[in-house]
Design an enzyme around this catalytic site. Structure first.
Site, mmCIF file in Angstrom:
data_model
loop_
_atom_site.group_PDB
_atom_site.id
_atom_site.type_symbol
_atom_site.label_atom_id
_atom_site.label_comp_id
_atom_site.label_asym_id
_atom_site.label_seq_id
_atom_site.Cartn_x
_atom_site.Cartn_y
_atom_site.Cartn_z
ATOM 1 N N SER A 101 67.805 25.736 -8.021
ATOM 2 C CA SER A 101 67.084 25.294 -6.839
ATOM 3 C C SER A 101 65.758 26.035 -6.646
ATOM 4 O O SER A 101 64.860 25.939 -7.459
ATOM 5 C CB SER A 101 67.998 25.434 -5.618
ATOM 6 O OG SER A 101 67.442 24.842 -4.480
ATOM 7 N N ASP A 241 61.110 21.941 -3.856
ATOM 8 C CA ASP A 241 61.554 23.117 -4.587
ATOM 9 C C ASP A 241 61.880 22.709 -6.022
ATOM 10 O O ASP A 241 61.625 21.575 -6.428
ATOM 11 C CB ASP A 241 62.744 23.785 -3.893
ATOM 12 C CG ASP A 241 63.971 22.888 -3.829
ATOM 13 O OD1 ASP A 241 63.816 21.665 -3.946
ATOM 14 O OD2 ASP A 241 65.093 23.411 -3.667
ATOM 15 N N ASP A 243 64.470 21.875 -7.807
ATOM 16 C CA ASP A 243 65.292 20.706 -8.132
ATOM 17 C C ASP A 243 65.056 19.549 -7.172
ATOM 18 O O ASP A 243 65.757 18.534 -7.221
ATOM 19 C CB ASP A 243 66.771 21.075 -8.177
ATOM 20 C CG ASP A 243 67.343 21.479 -6.824
ATOM 21 O OD1 ASP A 243 66.562 21.906 -5.946
ATOM 22 O OD2 ASP A 243 68.564 21.377 -6.643
ATOM 23 N N ASP A 245 65.581 18.970 -4.035
ATOM 24 C CA ASP A 245 66.537 18.520 -3.021
ATOM 25 C C ASP A 245 66.101 18.952 -1.614
ATOM 26 O O ASP A 245 66.772 18.653 -0.638
ATOM 27 C CB ASP A 245 67.951 19.007 -3.321
ATOM 28 C CG ASP A 245 68.121 20.522 -3.237
ATOM 29 O OD1 ASP A 245 67.095 21.240 -3.158
ATOM 30 O OD2 ASP A 245 69.277 20.985 -3.280
#
Length: 389
Positions: A101, A241, A243, A245
Site C-alpha cells: 500500500s 497511494d 496500490d 486503494d
C-alpha cells in the site's frame, strides 16, 4: 511466532520478513482452505503493485496455489480494488494482491479477497494461518491435478478501467486536473479512466522503477501535489497511494482535501440524488470532529467504527450503508466496488466538483475541520487485544 495476518493481510520487509517461502506457503494454504470450502480446485486472481519484489512474490505465491491444485489468473500490475472486482468478472473463488500500500518499496504484503470481492473473514484467515504455522506439508496435488497459470494482464486492466470509467458521465473537458499516481499501480489505469472521461488531465509520478513507489509522492506527500496544482492553475489535484486503494485531493489553492472531507462531499451529493440509503455513512473513530458536526447539522446518520477499512466494510454490510471511509482516503462506495478504490473516488469527486459549479475550496467547505492531535503509542499484541476488549 505471532499472528501472521494483520488488519490488511501479511506484511513485512520483502525477502527478510516476507520471503518467497512465506509467499509460497500462503498460496498453498490459501488454495487448500478455499478449495476445501468450495469442494473443488479454486481459481485465484493475483495482482500486484510496482515494487521490485512483486515479481518474486507473485511467482512464489502462484507456485503455492498450483502445488495445492489451484489455478491462477495473473492480472499483473493493477490496483488492489481491481482484483476485488475481477474475482467476480472471472468467476474466481478468491483474489490475492501483492502490495504494501502506502509503505516504502522495501516492504511488501499479501492480502486475499473472497469470491464476493470482500476481504477474508478472521475465521478463514485463522485457518490459513494455522496450516502455515503447523508447517503442514500434506495435501500436495497429484501430478495430474497440479494447477496452471493464465496471464490476462491487458484484459484484466481493460475490464477494470471500463467498469470504473462508466460510473461517471459528466463532461470533464473543462476540468483541469492533476493525478499523482505515486509511481504505483495506477500509473496505467488512471490515464485510461480519466482519458475515457475526457478530462483535461496531467499525470505525474507515473514512472515506476521498482524502488520509487510512494517516494515523496502520492497520498502521503500531498504538499508536493499542492504546489504543482497551485503553480499550474489547476482546478483539482488527486493523489493515490501505491496500490491505489486510497485517494486524497488538493483544492485549487493547493490545500488538502482529506478523506473526511471527501466523505462529507460525497454524502451530500448522494443524499441529494437519493442514493444514500438510510441517509447514513460509516466513518471511523479517528475521523475529525468536524465530520460528526457536519452529519448532525445536515441530518445524516453516521456510525463510527474501529480504524481499518475492513471494519468500515463490516459496519456497512451490517447496517446497509452505501458509503464509508477513513480520513486517510480509503473510501468504500459499495454500489460500485466491494472495497476501497482511489481511482473511483477521485473520478466521482471530480464529477461532483463539475456538477456543483463551485471551486474545490468552496466544495470542501461543507465541513469545518476542528483541531485534532493523534498520538501513537507502542503496544504489544497482548496489550492491543486487551485494549480492544
Amino acid at each position: 511466532m505471532g499472528r501472521l495476518f494483520g488488519t490488511d493481510g501479511v506484511r513485512g520487509v520483502a525477502n527478510s520478513q516476507l520471503t518467497p517461502q512465506m509467499a509460497y506457503k500462503l498460496g498453498k494454504a490459501g488454495a487448500e482452505v478455499l478449495g476445501r470450502q468450495k469442494h473443488k480446485s479454486p481459481i485465484i486472481v493475483i495482482g500486484r503493485d510496482t515494487r521490485i519484489s512483486g515479481d518474486m512474490l507473485e511467482n512464489a505465491l502462484a507456485a503455492g496455489v498450483m502445488s495445492a491444485g489451484g489455478n491462477v489468473i495473473k492480472a499483473g500490475v493493477i490496483p488492489t480494488p481491481a482484483i476485488a472486482f475481477l474475482v467476480g468478472e472471472y468467476g474466481a473463488d478468491a483474489g490475492a494482491v501483492i502490495s504494501a500500500s502506502h509503505n516504502p518499496f522495501e516492504y511488501n504484503g499479501i492480502k486475499f479477497f473472497n469470491g464476493q470481492g470482500f476481504k477474508l473473514s478472521d475465521a478463514i484467515e485463522d485457518e490459513i494461518e494455522n496450516l502455515i504455522l503447523n508447517d503442514n506439508e500434506e495435501a500436495f496435488a497429484a501430478a495430474e491435478q497440479i494447477g496452471t497459470v493464465s496471464c490476462k494482464e491487458e484484459q484484466a486492466r481493460e475490464l477494470y478501467v471500463r467498469h470504473v470509467a462508466k460510473t461517471a458521465d459528466g463532461d470533464f473537458k473543462d476540468l483541469k486536473v492533476v493525478m499523482d499516481c505515486a509511481n504505483g499501480a495506477s500509473y496505467r489505469t488512471a490515464k485510461k479512466i480519466f482519458g475515457a472521461a475526457g478530462a483535461n488531465a496531467t499525470f505525474i509520478n507515473c514512472e515506476p522503477d521498482g524502488t520509487n513507489v510512494n517516494k515523496k509522492c502520492g497520498s502521503l506527500f500531498t504538499q508536493n501535489l499542492g504546489e504543482f496544482v497551485k503553480k499550474g492553475g489547476f482546478d483539482l489535484g488527486i493523489a493515490f497511494d501505491g496500490d491505489a486503494d486510497r485517494c486524497l485531493a488538493v483544492d485549487e489553492n493547493g490545500e488538502l482535501i482529506d478523506g473526511d472531507m471527501i466523505m462529507a462531499i460525497l454524502a451530500q451529493r448522494f443524499a441529494a440524488e437519493g442514493k444514500l440509503r438510510g441517509n447514513m455513512f460509516i466513518p471511523t473513530i479517528m475521523s475529525n470532529m468536524g465530520l460528526f458536526k457536519f452529519a448532525e447539522k445536515n441530518g445524516f446518520n453516521c456510525y463510527p467504527t474501529k480504524v481499518g477499512d475492513r471494519y468500515v466494510l463490516e459496519a456497512m454490510l451490517r447496517t446497509g450503508a452505501r458509503l464509508g471511509g477513513e480520513q486517510s482516503g480509503h473510501m468504500i462506495l459499495i454500489d460500485y466496488m466491494p472495497t476501497g478504490d482511489g481511482e473511483l473516488t477521485g473520478l466521482l469527486l471530480a464529477e461532483t466538483l463539475l456538477l456543483s459549479g463551485k471551486k474545490a475550496s468552496e466544495l470542501k467547505g461543507v465541513m469545518t475541520v476542528y483541531p485534532q492531535v493523534m498520538i501513537n503509542i507502542s503496544a504489544t499484541p497482548e496489550m492491543k487485544e486487551h485494549l480492544s476488549d
